[in-house]
Design a protein around this motif. Structure first.
Motif, PDB file in Angstrom:
ATOM      1  N   ALA A 151       8.669  -1.589   2.077  1.00  0.00           N
ATOM      2  CA  ALA A 151      10.120  -1.732   2.059  1.00  0.00           C
ATOM      3  C   ALA A 151      10.533  -3.199   1.955  1.00  0.00           C
ATOM      4  O   ALA A 151      11.653  -3.509   1.556  1.00  0.00           O
ATOM      5  N   GLN A 152       9.612  -4.115   2.328  1.00  0.00           N
ATOM      6  CA  GLN A 152       9.931  -5.539   2.262  1.00  0.00           C
ATOM      7  C   GLN A 152       9.860  -6.077   0.837  1.00  0.00           C
ATOM      8  O   GLN A 152      10.466  -7.081   0.525  1.00  0.00           O
ATOM      9  N   GLY A 153       9.054  -5.416  -0.011  1.00  0.00           N
ATOM     10  CA  GLY A 153       8.875  -5.911  -1.372  1.00  0.00           C
ATOM     11  C   GLY A 153      10.026  -5.539  -2.270  1.00  0.00           C
ATOM     12  O   GLY A 153      10.981  -4.882  -1.844  1.00  0.00           O
ATOM     13  N   GLU A 154       9.900  -5.950  -3.538  1.00  0.00           N
ATOM     14  CA  GLU A 154      10.998  -5.689  -4.462  1.00  0.00           C
ATOM     15  C   GLU A 154      10.908  -4.301  -5.073  1.00  0.00           C
ATOM     16  O   GLU A 154      11.879  -3.580  -5.162  1.00  0.00           O
ATOM     17  N   ASN A 155       9.691  -3.931  -5.496  1.00  0.00           N
ATOM     18  CA  ASN A 155       9.520  -2.633  -6.151  1.00  0.00           C
ATOM     19  C   ASN A 155       8.792  -1.703  -5.191  1.00  0.00           C
ATOM     20  O   ASN A 155       7.600  -1.479  -5.302  1.00  0.00           O
ATOM     21  N   SER A 156       9.531  -1.170  -4.206  1.00  0.00           N
ATOM     22  CA  SER A 156       8.835  -0.576  -3.079  1.00  0.00           C
ATOM     23  C   SER A 156       8.123   0.723  -3.422  1.00  0.00           C
ATOM     24  O   SER A 156       7.116   1.050  -2.810  1.00  0.00           O
ATOM     25  N   ALA A 157       8.588   1.465  -4.435  1.00  0.00           N
ATOM     26  CA  ALA A 157       7.924   2.727  -4.758  1.00  0.00           C
ATOM     27  C   ALA A 157       6.515   2.478  -5.301  1.00  0.00           C
ATOM     28  O   ALA A 157       5.548   3.116  -4.875  1.00  0.00           O
ATOM     29  N   THR A 158       6.401   1.501  -6.230  1.00  0.00           N
ATOM     30  CA  THR A 158       5.076   1.169  -6.766  1.00  0.00           C
ATOM     31  C   THR A 158       4.171   0.619  -5.676  1.00  0.00           C
ATOM     32  O   THR A 158       3.020   1.013  -5.545  1.00  0.00           O
ATOM     33  N   LEU A 159       4.723  -0.298  -4.877  1.00  0.00           N
ATOM     34  CA  LEU A 159       3.948  -0.907  -3.798  1.00  0.00           C
ATOM     35  C   LEU A 159       3.412   0.160  -2.860  1.00  0.00           C
ATOM     36  O   LEU A 159       2.249   0.140  -2.460  1.00  0.00           O
ATOM     37  N   MET A 160       4.276   1.111  -2.537  1.00  0.00           N
ATOM     38  CA  MET A 160       3.898   2.184  -1.622  1.00  0.00           C
ATOM     39  C   MET A 160       2.689   2.938  -2.160  1.00  0.00           C
ATOM     40  O   MET A 160       1.707   3.162  -1.444  1.00  0.00           O
ATOM     41  N   ALA A 161       2.732   3.306  -3.444  1.00  0.00           N
ATOM     42  CA  ALA A 161       1.627   4.075  -4.027  1.00  0.00           C
ATOM     43  C   ALA A 161       0.354   3.236  -4.072  1.00  0.00           C
ATOM     44  O   ALA A 161      -0.720   3.686  -3.670  1.00  0.00           O
ATOM     45  N   VAL A 162       0.484   1.989  -4.544  1.00  0.00           N
ATOM     46  CA  VAL A 162      -0.702   1.150  -4.725  1.00  0.00           C
ATOM     47  C   VAL A 162      -1.381   0.849  -3.391  1.00  0.00           C
ATOM     48  O   VAL A 162      -2.600   0.848  -3.279  1.00  0.00           O
TER      49      VAL A 162
END
Lengths: 222, 222
Positions: free
Chosen positions: A154-165
């Motif tokens: 949630a802190q990053g910019e592209n949280s959906a991609t970050l979440m998956a990765v």
């Protein structure tokens, strides 16, 4: 008191969910649609499915539902409201309330999932109580690992991609242990011969929860 | 004289590595079935994993230091140790792959240790993605420190606990000839232990050079 704080926060989560029901409805619909796609592509075409594939497929469906369900934990509310919680709640209470709430959601998802999945795909499980134990341990593990990862994403910019990765590699140890335990349940091996696996899974769940409690305050602090 | 005192460990590293290469290729080794001469890979493959774990452990130490003191230098050090640790992980994979071709007959086999390391690489690739997705320096440092600590815990579970629960093709697992007390004789120990120290010192040396380069780059930017 920390405990009452956690209960208040869990109740808040439930009320929020209850007010805009689309989120929980969406989750159940997501689950049902995925299971039905699996049914159409495996069972309906080939008339039968290998028990090992049956098991793996179910855990993958649960994994994707979990990433979807838990991933929105910290993004569904606005940043301003998070700052508001920050002013009155301890970060430990926030993460523990999220973990408990997400565990409840995942338990619901697992139970609805196994019911619907058995309905259309058949149920080759030999030892159902043990399978349910693996579902419970899985729900706790998924919820606790993914809650912390969702906090980070949630802190990053592209949280959906970050979440998956981030979540897929981190969840693999848990998933491998779960597949092993549920495979034993599938083969109808008795509970007493699986204490080792259950103990290791429980220990992993506890490790993850403890580290979430230690590390989350540093994410929460803006 | 003062500089010499601080640099003696670099000289030690060079001496130990020259000794490792010389004694590693020329020293006497026990004859083992399947392994034969490839047992010498112990000095060049297993040591890579030791070095990687030491480097990643140091990185976690600096991440904890960052969370305690919020000094951006600790974050720079921590991320550099992760980078160098990953270089050694790739080297370990390459030396292992070449060795596997000659003993198991394939470049990549379905072995729990191999799969664990592949997952580990994914975990740390996600680390670099997390870092690049945060625009703010302080936020990047804080979040990646949290992720680094959590990832290290999961990674340790992955490489220490999971492979022990299933049979592995690796020497020492599943009844394969190994470097246990019986097999790893004193002649090999005389090379193996210095090799671990030598490679580890080299890893720290590379990391230090990287840190110094990054520091200079940062100063030039200002």
């Amino acid at each position: 008191m920390a405990l009452t704080e956690i209960f208040v926060l869990i109740r808040k989560e439930m009320q929020l969910e209850w007010r805009n029901k689309y989120a929980i409805h969406g989750l159940v619909l997501y689950l049902a649609a995925t299971i039905f796609i699996c049914y159409l592509s495996f069972k309906a075409k080939q008339q039968s499915i290998h028990p090992i594939m049956w098991n793996t497929l179910f855990w993958i469906i649960l994994l994707f539902s979990a990433v979807n369900a838990v991933g929105k934990s910290f993004t569904q509310e606005s940043a301003n409201r998070n700052i508001f919680y920050y002013t009155f709640a301890k970060p430990e209470s926030v993460i523990f309330s999220k973990i408990i709430y997400n565990t409840l959601v995942m338990l619901g998802v697992s139970l609805i999932g196994i019911f619907f999945y058995s309905w259309v795909m058949g149920n080759p499980v030999g030892n159902m109580p043990l399978y349910l134990i693996s579902l419970i341990l899985g729900a706790i593990g998924f919820a606790s690992t993914l809650s912390l990862v969702a906090g980070i994403a949630a802190q990053g910019e592209n949280s959906a991609t970050l979440m998956a990765v981030m979540s897929f590699p981190l969840i693999i140890p848990l998933l491998l242990l779960l597949l092993k335990l549920s495979k034993s349940a599938l083969d109808g091996i008795s509970l007493s011969e699986n204490w080792d696996e259950i103990a290791i899974l429980g220990a992993l769940d506890i490790i993850v929860i403890v580290f979430s409690g230690i590390l989350f305050p540093y994410i929460w602090k803006h | 004289m003062e500089t010499l005192k601080r640099q003696y460990w670099k000289i030690l590293s060079i001496i130990l590595l020259i000794y490792t290469v010389y004694a590693g290729f020329n020293g006497q080794v026990p004859r083992q079935p399947i392994l034969n001469e490839t047992i010498r890979n112990l000095y060049f493959h297993v040591t890579m994993w030791f070095t990687m774990i030491f480097l990643l452990g140091t990185s976690v130490y600096h991440s904890i230091q960052y969370l305690r003191k919020s000094d951006l230098k600790s974050d720079l050090i921590s991320s550099t140790y992760v980078e160098v640790g990953m270089v050694f992980a790739v080297l370990g994979l390459i030396t292992g792959s070449i060795w596997a071709k000659f003993t198991w007959g394939d470049w990549w086999t379905n072995d729990p240790k191999l799969n664990s390391v592949a997952i580990g690489l994914l975990i740390y690739l996600a680390y670099s993605l997390v870092r690049s997705s945060m625009p703010d320096e302080m936020q990047k440092a804080r979040i990646s420190s949290v992720y680094n600590i959590f990832a290290f815990v999961i990674f340790m579970v992955l490489i220490w606990i999971l492979p022990r629960m299933t049979d592995s093709l690796h020497p020492g697992n599943g009844g394969n000839p190994a470097f246990s007390k019986m097999d790893l004789d004193n002649r090999m120990r005389m090379v193996f232990y210095p090799a671990i120290i030598g490679w580890t010192l080299l890893g720290f040396w590379i990391a230090q050079l990287r840190i110094r380069i990054k520091n200079i780059e940062q100063q030039n930017e200002l």
